[in-house]
Write an enzyme that holds these catalytic residues in place. Structure first.
Site, PDB file in Angstrom:
ATOM      1  N   LYS A 170       0.982  -1.308  -0.190  1.00 47.39           N
ATOM      2  CA  LYS A 170       0.243  -0.041  -0.264  1.00 47.39           C
ATOM      3  C   LYS A 170       0.883   1.160   0.036  1.00 47.39           C
ATOM      4  O   LYS A 170       1.339   1.580   1.224  1.00 47.39           O
ATOM      5  CB  LYS A 170      -1.066   0.032   1.522  1.00 47.39           C
ATOM      6  CG  LYS A 170      -2.209   0.815   1.081  1.00 47.39           C
ATOM      7  CD  LYS A 170      -2.046   2.284   0.726  1.00 47.39           C
ATOM      8  CE  LYS A 170      -1.763   2.967   2.002  1.00 47.39           C
ATOM      9  NZ  LYS A 170      -1.600   4.412   1.720  1.00 47.39           N
ATOM     10  N   GLU A 245       9.797   1.729  10.827  1.00 52.20           N
ATOM     11  CA  GLU A 245      10.813   2.798  10.683  1.00 52.20           C
ATOM     12  C   GLU A 245      10.032   4.187  10.518  1.00 52.20           C
ATOM     13  O   GLU A 245       9.405   4.637  10.009  1.00 52.20           O
ATOM     14  CB  GLU A 245      11.385   2.463   9.194  1.00 52.20           C
ATOM     15  CG  GLU A 245      13.039   3.308   9.334  1.00 52.20           C
ATOM     16  CD  GLU A 245      12.911   4.552   8.952  1.00 52.20           C
ATOM     17  OE1 GLU A 245      12.873   5.526   9.673  1.00 52.20           O
ATOM     18  OE2 GLU A 245      12.762   4.905   7.467  1.00 52.20           O
ATOM     19  N   CYS A 279      13.604  11.300   7.331  1.00 51.50           N
ATOM     20  CA  CYS A 279      13.742  11.165   8.682  1.00 51.50           C
ATOM     21  C   CYS A 279      15.161  11.213   9.484  1.00 51.50           C
ATOM     22  O   CYS A 279      15.128  11.186  10.665  1.00 51.50           O
ATOM     23  CB  CYS A 279      12.982   9.646   9.018  1.00 51.50           C
ATOM     24  SG  CYS A 279      13.392   8.348   7.966  1.00 51.50           S
ATOM     25  N   GLU A 371      10.175  16.478  15.577  1.00 52.92           N
ATOM     26  CA  GLU A 371      10.263  16.159  13.896  1.00 52.92           C
ATOM     27  C   GLU A 371       9.594  17.290  13.196  1.00 52.92           C
ATOM     28  O   GLU A 371       8.258  17.315  13.165  1.00 52.92           O
ATOM     29  CB  GLU A 371      10.154  14.882  13.533  1.00 52.92           C
ATOM     30  CG  GLU A 371      10.630  14.729  12.062  1.00 52.92           C
ATOM     31  CD  GLU A 371      10.305  13.214  11.817  1.00 52.92           C
ATOM     32  OE1 GLU A 371      11.491  12.521  11.008  1.00 52.92           O
ATOM     33  OE2 GLU A 371       9.525  12.550  12.011  1.00 52.92           O
TER      34      GLU A 371
END
Length: 463
Positions: A170, A245, A279, A371
Site C-alpha cells: 500500500k 521505521e 527521517c 520532528e
C-alpha cells in the site's frame, strides 16, 4: 490528466470495487496531475488472498531462482530510470538531479544488492547438534511513505521477496504514480503472479485493512511515529511480526577538533536534502560555545546557496508546508534567534518553504525536540563533551546522527550516541549497512543482510 482505476493483483491490473479516487498534486505548481484508485478493504482482501495462494510455491523457489527474478526486476526498474525520475519530480517535487541520483539510483543499487546477497546468505547452518533454518515469514503487508517513494518500496518489497515472502504493497497516497511504475516493472520482470500485489488508496482505509487482515503475517511500515504506534498496536494485538521505521531528530555534533566549515556544510547538505523531508535528517547541530558563532555564520552563508525552486524543491503538500511553517512560527515564539529564512513563502506558487536557520536554541524548545520534516535546522551550544552527549541523546528519537572531530575522539563519541546509524566525519551512506532506530524511531532494520533477516523465521532441528 492520467486516471488510474485499478490495483495490481495476481499478476494483472484489476478494477477496484469503489468509484473513489485520490488526486495527485504537483507540489511545485499546485496542479492536479492524476487520479488513482482508492482501494477498499475488499480490494485489499483480494490482494492478500492472491499473495497467500502464491506463497507456498515462491517460498519453495530456490534462492538462486529468486535472485534471478530480483535481478530482472532491478533491470526493469533501471530501464525506466528517466520516466521514474520525472515522475518523482512531478509528484514529490524533487529537483531532477536528486531524482535521478538518489530517488532512482539508490533503489536500483539496493535491489541489485539483494540479488547478490542471495548467493551467500546462510538460510541453513549447523550449530552444534542442531541445524538452524531461516524460513520466510509468509505474507507481508508493506506500507510505504511519500518522501522516498521508490526507495522505500524497494527497501521493503525486495528483501521480502528475497526471503521467499509474498507481498501486498500500500504506497503513500501523495506519491502513488511512482508505485504504479514499480508495479509495471514487476510485471515486466516475470515475477510469478500473486508474489507481488499492490493496492493504492488511503491509509485509514486500505492501509488499516492491510494491517488488520488475518491473512497478513507481518506488517512493515515506514512513516510518522504517531501512525507507527497505531500500526504497532493493531499488529501486536494480532500477534503479527511488525517492523517500524519511524521519526527522527538527529544530532550532528561538532567536537572541538572538528573542521567547522566542512562539518557545518556537510550537516546542512544532509539536513536539507529532499527539502528536509527525510527521517534521518541532521536537523540539530551541536557546537561548542567557543566556536558557536563561527559555525552559525558559516551556516548562514551556506544556506544562501539553497535557492527554493532550484536547489531546494517544494514540500510534498500544502498540509506539509503549513505544518513546517507552524514549527518556524513556534521557534520564533519560544525565543530562538531566526538567522535566515522564516515563515514567509519564498515563491508565489508551489508548496515552498525558505531554508530556515535558528540559533540560540535550547534543548527543551519544541523545534529541538519534535520532528519538523522540512528545511529547518537548529543550532545548539554545549559546554563540554558530556553536555553534548546529554543534548544529543536527549530526545525521544534515535534514528541517526553524525560526529565531526579527531577520528579517535569522534568514534568514541559515536559509540555513546543512542542512534541506529551514525556518520563519522562525513562517512558515506552504505546501502549494505542496517538502517533503523533506537527508542521511538522504530523497531527492526532495513537494508543489507539485516534487512533480509527481518522477513525470516528461525527454526532449529536437533539431532
Amino acid at each position: 490528466m492520467k486516471v488510474h482505476e485499478g490495483s495490481y493483483v495476481n499478476g494483472a491490473w484489476q478494477p477496484v470495487t469503489t468509484a473513489e479516487s485520490v488526486a495527485v498534486v504537483n507540489p511545485a505548481t499546485e496542479e492536479v496531475i492524476a487520479h488513482v484508485a482508492a482501494g477498499s478493504a475488499q480490494d485489499v482482501d483480494a490482494a492478500v488472498r492472491a499473495a497467500r495462494a502464491a506463497f507456498p510455491d515462491w517460498a519453495a523457489t530456490p534462492p538462486a531462482r529468486r535472485a534471478a527474478r530480483i535481478a530482472a526486476l532491478r533491470d526493469a526498474v533501471a530501464a525506466r530510470a528517466d520516466e521514474i525520475a520525472a515522475t518523482v519530480t512531478a509528484e514529490l517535487g524533487a529537483p531532477p538531479k536528486l531524482a535521478q541520483a538518489v530517488h532512482v539510483g539508490l533503489p536500483v543499487a539496493v535491489a541489485g544488492s539483494y540479488a547478490e546477497l542471495l548467493a551467500t546468505y546462510p538460510f541453513e547452518e549447523k550449530v552444534g547438534n542442531s541445524t538452524v533454518l531461516m524460513e520466510p515469514v509468509g505474507v507481508v503487508g508493506a506500507i510505504t511513505p511519500w518522501n522516498y517513494p521508490l526507495h522505500q518500496i524497494v527497501a521493503k518489497v525486495v528483501p521480502a521477496l528475497a526471503a521467499g515472502c509474498t507481498v501486498v504493497l500500500k504506497p503513500a497516497e501523495n506519491t502513488p504514480l511512482t508505485a504504479l511504475l514499480f508495479a509495471q516493472a514487476v510485471h515486466e520482470s516475470g515475477l510469478p503472479a500473486g508474489v507481488f500485489n499492490m493496492v493504492t488508496g488511503l491509509g485509514p482505509v486500505a492501509g488499516q485493512a492491510l494491517v488488520e487482515h488475518e491473512g497478513v503475517d507481518m506488517v512493515s511500515f515506514t512513516g510518522s511515529t504517531a501512525v507507527g504506534r497505531r500500526v504497532g498496536a493493531l499488529a501486536g494485538g494480532a500477534v503479527k511480526r511488525v517492523a517500524l521505521e519511524l521519526g527522527g531528530k538527529s544530532a550532528s555534533v561538532l567536537l572541538p577538533g572538528a573542521d567547522v566549515a566542512a562539518a557545518v556544510r556537510g550537516s546542512l547538505a544532509n539536513a536539507l536534502s529532499n527539502s528536509g523531508q527525510r527521517c534521518s535528517a541532521l536537523t540539530r547541530v551541536l557546537v561548542h560555545r567557543d566556536r558557536y558563532e563561527e559555525a552559525v555564520a558559516v551556516a548562514a552563508e551556506a544556506l544562501a546557496g539553497y535557492v527554493p525552486g532550484e536547489r531546494l524543491g517544494p514540500l510534498v503538500s500544502a498540509a506539509q508546508r503549513d505544518r513546517v511553517v507552524g514549527y518556524i512560527e513556534k521557534g520564533i515564539a519560544e525565543g530562538a534567534r531566526l538567522v535566515t529564512g522564516g515563515p514567509t513563502p519564498p515563491l508565489a506558487r508551489g508548496f515552498y518553504v525558505s531554508p530556515t536557520l535558528f540559533a540560540d536554541v535550547t534543548p527543551e524548545m519544541t523545534i529541538a525536540q519534535e520532528e519538523i520534516f522540512g528545511p529547518v535546522v537548529v543550532f545548539l551550544r554545549y559546554e563540554d563533551e558530556e553536555d553534548a552527549l546529554r543534548i544529543a541523546n536527549g530526545t525521544d528519537y534515535g534514528l541517526a546522527g553524525a560526529v565531526w572531530g579527531e577520528p579517535e575522539a569522534a568514534t568514541a563519541f559515536a559509540r555513546r550516541m543512542e542512534a541506529g546509524q551514525i556518520d563519522v566525519n562525513g562517512g558515506r551512506f552504505n546501502a549494505l549497512a542496517p538502517f533503523g532506530g533506537y527508542k521511538r524511531s522504530g523497531i527492526g532494520r532495513e537494508l543489507g543482510a539485516h534487512g533480509l533477516t527481518e522477513y525470516l523465521h528461525t527454526k532449529s532441528l536437533q539431532f
